[in-house]
Design an enzyme around this catalytic site. Structure first.
Site, short mmCIF file in Angstrom:
data_model
loop_
_atom_site.label_atom_id
_atom_site.label_comp_id
_atom_site.label_asym_id
_atom_site.label_seq_id
_atom_site.Cartn_x
_atom_site.Cartn_y
_atom_site.Cartn_z
CG ASP A 98 -1.85 1.17 1.23
OD1 ASP A 98 -2.83 1.12 0.46
OD2 ASP A 98 -1.61 2.16 1.96
CE LYS A 150 -3.64 4.85 0.50
NZ LYS A 150 -2.24 4.57 0.84
CE1 TYR A 193 0.70 7.72 2.97
CE2 TYR A 193 1.22 5.56 2.11
CZ TYR A 193 0.34 6.41 2.71
OH TYR A 193 -0.91 5.95 3.07
CG HIS A 214 -4.31 9.98 0.34
ND1 HIS A 214 -2.96 9.84 0.19
CD2 HIS A 214 -4.58 9.51 1.58
CE1 HIS A 214 -2.43 9.31 1.28
NE2 HIS A 214 -3.41 9.10 2.14
#
Ligand code: A2P
Length: 325
Positions: A49, A83, A54, A116
């Site tokens: 994931d 996302k 990130y 997201h």
């Protein structure tokens, strides 16, 4: 620990199979995430994931490139999620953002692509970096893109499926109001809602309604994200002792048995392996009921740290509960 040997998987509303234990890459710092992903693949995870925000997708991509041939795996053996970040909701940006992620992950398709958060911010460039991920006004408050609707963004997400860039689409952090709205206009219905979900924030009501609408729930922060007392709770510890398992495994097994995919995060090899082994644990009905009853709507991932309140309307965030146990 009782042994239920094959890792679970779930079927999405479009027929795709989703491995029920995914490896979460949020908060794994650059320099550590690649090794963590290689460890995860080595111990059996087949679901990774990711997310552009990130800021570690390049390193994840390099790790995939190295690990797949070493482990005799092909891309099709994996389920890879990413996302769409809030700054790329504008329909003209959605494909660009997805293509950036595909380049970073060195993949030619994603298994699942999620919106997201259910709000749009102005575009600030790609790739998403530490200096552009959160557009703010001069006074530091968040800037919103009021000219972009969630419906516009969803249309662009659907086009990614049509173009073969992604196999399934879904959402993350959507409340029930946004889910109902989305169902009213979706040509391709969302396959999942990825939300925080662990025994102290069980999301029973949300889960029941989302499932009624045909969505599968993916649980992020399934261990309480390191911030919650869940792993120390006597009820959780007692069940763990009874099964010669760990508190973390009890939390993961509970979510799996109630039909949710779990996305635990760790950068420690023994924990990465331990979390994957949670699928072998089988809780009985009374243990499931005991864990179900722990819900306090206690949010583990307090996004105020990220969004820096006060926030302007409109936005929808998970309910913040200050209640302590
Ligand atoms: P670490 O990376 O040092 O292992 P969540 O998945 O709910 O977001 O939780 C992630 C947090 O939980 C991280 O701080 C991680 O730390 C920690 N963690 C992950 N696996 C375990 C485990 N099996 N036991 C205890 N803590 C864990």
């Amino acid at each position: 620990m009782s042994d239920v040997s094959s890792p679970p998987s779930f079927t999405l509303n479009n027929g795709a199979r989703l491995p029920g234990i995914g490896f979460g890459t949020w908060k794994a710092a650059p320099g550590t995430v690649g090794e963590a992903v290689r460890t995860a693949l080595r111990v059996g995870y087949r679901h990774i994931d990711c997310a552009a925000v990130y800021q570690n997708e390049q390193e994840v991509g390099q790790a995939l490139q190295q690990a797949l041939p070493q482990l005799g795996l092909q891309r099709r053996d994996l389920f890879i999620t990413s996302k769409l970040w809030n700054t790329c909701h504008h329909p003209q940006r959605v494909r660009e953002a997805c293509e950036q992620t595909l380049r970073d992950l060195q993949c030619d398709y994603l298994d699942l692509y999620l919106v997201h958060w259910p709000f749009a911010w102005p575009f600030t460039g790609l790739p998403i970096r530490v200096d552009n991920w959160r557009p703010s006004h001069k006074d530091g408050t968040l800037a919103f893109a009021h000219d972009v609707s969630l419906q516009d963004t969803w249309r662009a997400m659907e086009s990614l499926v049509d173009a073969g860039l992604v196999r399934s689409i879904g959402v993350s952090n959507y409340g029930l109001a946004e889910l109902h709205d989305l169902m009213s206009y979706a040509r391709i219905p969302p396959a999942v809602n990825q939300i925080e979900c662990y025994p102290l924030h069980a999301q029973h009501e949300h889960k029941a309604e989302a499932e009624r609408l045909g969505l599968h729930i993916e649980a992020y922060a399934p261990l309480g994200s390191g911030a919650s007392p869940v792993l120390q709770l006597p009820e959780v510890q007692a069940i763990a002792t009874r099964h010669q398992a760990t508190a973390a495994q009890v939390c993961l097994a509970w979510n799996l048995q109630r039909g949710c995919t779990v996305l635990p995060k760790s950068v420690q090899p023994d924990r990465i392996a331990q979390n994957f082994e949670a699928h072998r644990l089988r809780l009985d009905a009374s243990e499931m009921q005991q864990l179900d009853a722990l819900d306090r709507a206690l949010v583990a991932c307090d996004m105020r740290e990220y969004w820096q309140y006060p926030m302007p309307e409109p936005c929808t965030l998970p309910r913040f509960v200050t209640e302590t146990l």
